[in-house]
Design a protein around this motif. Sequence first.
Motif, PDB file in Angstrom:
ATOM      1  N   UNK A   1      10.236 -36.823 -16.183  1.00 56.21           N
ATOM      2  CA  UNK A   1       9.455 -36.733 -17.425  1.00 56.21           C
ATOM      3  C   UNK A   1       8.085 -36.130 -17.148  1.00 56.21           C
ATOM      4  N   UNK A   2       7.438 -36.590 -16.070  1.00 56.92           N
ATOM      5  CA  UNK A   2       6.090 -36.115 -15.769  1.00 56.92           C
ATOM      6  C   UNK A   2       6.088 -34.630 -15.439  1.00 56.92           C
ATOM      7  N   UNK A   3       7.067 -34.197 -14.635  1.00 57.31           N
ATOM      8  CA  UNK A   3       7.124 -32.786 -14.250  1.00 57.31           C
ATOM      9  C   UNK A   3       7.315 -31.930 -15.498  1.00 57.31           C
ATOM     10  N   UNK A   4       8.205 -32.374 -16.388  1.00 57.39           N
ATOM     11  CA  UNK A   4       8.440 -31.636 -17.638  1.00 57.39           C
ATOM     12  C   UNK A   4       7.136 -31.521 -18.444  1.00 57.39           C
ATOM     13  N   UNK A   5       6.478 -32.666 -18.649  1.00 53.54           N
ATOM     14  CA  UNK A   5       5.260 -32.696 -19.471  1.00 53.54           C
ATOM     15  C   UNK A   5       4.161 -31.830 -18.861  1.00 53.54           C
ATOM     16  N   UNK A   6       3.982 -31.963 -17.532  1.00 50.64           N
ATOM     17  CA  UNK A   6       2.914 -31.198 -16.870  1.00 50.64           C
ATOM     18  C   UNK A   6       3.190 -29.701 -16.916  1.00 50.64           C
ATOM     19  N   UNK A   7       4.465 -29.348 -16.694  1.00 46.94           N
ATOM     20  CA  UNK A   7       4.823 -27.935 -16.696  1.00 46.94           C
ATOM     21  C   UNK A   7       4.610 -27.333 -18.086  1.00 46.94           C
TER      22      UNK A   7
ATOM     23  N   UNK B   1      -7.389 -23.203  -0.887  1.00 48.81           N
ATOM     24  CA  UNK B   1      -7.343 -21.808  -0.468  1.00 48.81           C
ATOM     25  C   UNK B   1      -6.711 -20.906  -1.537  1.00 48.81           C
ATOM     26  N   UNK B   2      -6.029 -21.527  -2.481  1.00 47.46           N
ATOM     27  CA  UNK B   2      -5.331 -20.715  -3.482  1.00 47.46           C
ATOM     28  C   UNK B   2      -6.006 -20.699  -4.855  1.00 47.46           C
ATOM     29  N   UNK B   3      -6.809 -21.711  -5.139  1.00 49.31           N
ATOM     30  CA  UNK B   3      -7.192 -21.888  -6.543  1.00 49.31           C
ATOM     31  C   UNK B   3      -8.702 -21.786  -6.757  1.00 49.31           C
ATOM     32  N   UNK B   4      -9.093 -21.735  -8.034  1.00 52.24           N
ATOM     33  CA  UNK B   4     -10.515 -21.801  -8.376  1.00 52.24           C
ATOM     34  C   UNK B   4     -10.935 -23.247  -8.573  1.00 52.24           C
ATOM     35  N   UNK B   5      -9.985 -24.074  -9.008  1.00 56.99           N
ATOM     36  CA  UNK B   5     -10.286 -25.500  -9.153  1.00 56.99           C
ATOM     37  C   UNK B   5      -9.003 -26.326  -9.221  1.00 56.99           C
ATOM     38  N   UNK B   6      -9.134 -27.608  -8.889  1.00 56.26           N
ATOM     39  CA  UNK B   6      -7.979 -28.521  -8.964  1.00 56.26           C
ATOM     40  C   UNK B   6      -8.260 -29.599 -10.005  1.00 56.26           C
ATOM     41  N   UNK B   7      -7.177 -30.131 -10.554  1.00 53.44           N
ATOM     42  CA  UNK B   7      -7.293 -31.369 -11.330  1.00 53.44           C
ATOM     43  C   UNK B   7      -6.298 -32.337 -10.713  1.00 53.44           C
ATOM     44  N   UNK B   8      -6.744 -33.549 -10.364  1.00 54.62           N
ATOM     45  CA  UNK B   8      -5.828 -34.536  -9.812  1.00 54.62           C
ATOM     46  C   UNK B   8      -5.428 -35.516 -10.911  1.00 54.62           C
ATOM     47  N   UNK B   9      -4.167 -35.881 -10.932  1.00 57.81           N
ATOM     48  CA  UNK B   9      -3.692 -36.809 -11.961  1.00 57.81           C
ATOM     49  C   UNK B   9      -2.539 -37.637 -11.390  1.00 57.81           C
ATOM     50  N   UNK B  10      -2.406 -38.901 -11.824  1.00 59.18           N
ATOM     51  CA  UNK B  10      -1.332 -39.761 -11.320  1.00 59.18           C
ATOM     52  C   UNK B  10       0.035 -39.317 -11.844  1.00 59.18           C
ATOM     53  N   UNK B  11       1.047 -39.574 -11.029  1.00 59.30           N
ATOM     54  CA  UNK B  11       2.394 -39.122 -11.367  1.00 59.30           C
ATOM     55  C   UNK B  11       2.985 -39.841 -12.575  1.00 59.30           C
ATOM     56  N   UNK B  12       2.456 -41.007 -12.919  1.00 57.24           N
ATOM     57  CA  UNK B  12       3.033 -41.726 -14.068  1.00 57.24           C
ATOM     58  C   UNK B  12       2.441 -41.230 -15.394  1.00 57.24           C
ATOM     59  N   UNK B  13       1.511 -40.280 -15.306  1.00 54.35           N
ATOM     60  CA  UNK B  13       0.843 -39.710 -16.486  1.00 54.35           C
ATOM     61  C   UNK B  13       0.292 -40.772 -17.433  1.00 54.35           C
ATOM     62  N   UNK B  14      -0.253 -41.840 -16.850  1.00 55.88           N
ATOM     63  CA  UNK B  14      -0.936 -42.836 -17.687  1.00 55.88           C
ATOM     64  C   UNK B  14      -2.201 -42.247 -18.284  1.00 55.88           C
ATOM     65  N   UNK B  15      -2.735 -41.243 -17.591  1.00 62.52           N
ATOM     66  CA  UNK B  15      -3.964 -40.607 -18.070  1.00 62.52           C
ATOM     67  C   UNK B  15      -3.605 -39.499 -19.041  1.00 62.52           C
ATOM     68  N   UNK B  16      -4.345 -39.422 -20.118  1.00 58.58           N
ATOM     69  CA  UNK B  16      -4.050 -38.461 -21.181  1.00 58.58           C
ATOM     70  C   UNK B  16      -4.213 -37.020 -20.693  1.00 58.58           C
ATOM     71  N   UNK B  17      -3.101 -36.276 -20.632  1.00 59.30           N
ATOM     72  CA  UNK B  17      -3.188 -34.916 -20.067  1.00 59.30           C
ATOM     73  C   UNK B  17      -3.935 -33.963 -20.980  1.00 59.30           C
TER      74      UNK B  17
END
Length: 329
Positions: free
Chosen positions: A25-31, A98-114
């Motif tokens: 579910x999380x991978x689907x939502x994040x993608x 090395x690849x990005x301009x910035x990262x966002x870290x988020x928990x895998x359970x997506x408890x945090x509002x994406x």
Amino acid sequence: MDNNRQKGTLYIVVPCYNEEEALDTSARTLLDKLRELMKKDRISDKSRIVFVDDGSRDSTWEIIERWYSGNEEIKGLRFAHNRGHQNAILAGMMYARTYCDYTITIDADLQQDINAMEDFISAYADGSEIVYGVRNSRDTDGFFKKLSATVFYKTMNAMGCNIYENSADYRLMSAKALEALSEYGEVNLFLRGIIPDIGFKSSVVHFDVFPRMQGTSKYSLSKMFTLAADGITSFSIKPIRMVLGMGILALLVGFGMIIHIIYEHYFGYTVSGWSSILMSIWVIGGANLLSLGIIGEYVGRNYLETKQRPRYYFWEILSRDEGSDNHEV
Ligand code: UDP
Ligand code: MG
């Protein structure tokens, strides 16, 4: 303002420990979210999601492999064994920088509002190098979690470590901030304390927290205690000072007692003395043990730090980028 600020490459870093129930579910939502952001021209089409498998014992890695093979936006990193949430986040960010301009870290359970990610990205576009996610409320947490969090943040602040109350490990960091973070060599990691120490231009975004939908919390009581101990001992030597203060106080009381005993001796009151002696033994003994314990904690941590062991090592890397298989950390 340069172009990258407006349409930078985003890497979303997701630590996963035994998340087989939540991951699909999380991978689907994040993608979906990542693609939506690309379509809206908020981020570049080189943006990616990096799942960091923190040595899971269930089928988490197989799920990551499946998502990786079907979608070019997905990458995977794998630890050989469980190194903890903080290390998983750090590894993901250090890999991504090395690849990005910035990262966002988020928990895998997506408890945090994406959806808060868009606010993170806007804050970055406005010039922030670090954007802290601060949760709106703790309504979704149980009584114990709420209590332990309050005690934790109050203690941390009293100990001199200035962290945002209710700040989560949901945050944006620019490549520049990540470079600064990479200079911090400590093994006992407490990112919420280290990152404000970097001191770059930052801002705060508030977000909602939802109950965990699938699976159970991967933060056991002992993991919470370790995090709290890491937080306090890596940021403050106040506990050691308190021990010193206690020692001085005990000594003063001891001197007072000598005067009292001499007085009693010469002016003839007969005191059995049993209770006072017993009490002193217990109080001083207790204070001694406590002090030794606190000092031991610091000495122990010193020992761990001097060994300078690597904090993590990737066992497997799923990436379509050239050269990344030899990624050194
Ligand atoms: N996690 C991890 N390693 C661990 C424990 C947790 O990578 O040893 C990850 C977990 O998969 C999740 C995040 O850290 O993505 C937060 O964990 P959880 O949601 O279980 O904690 P809670 O929300 O209960 O504080
Ligand atoms: Mg959670």
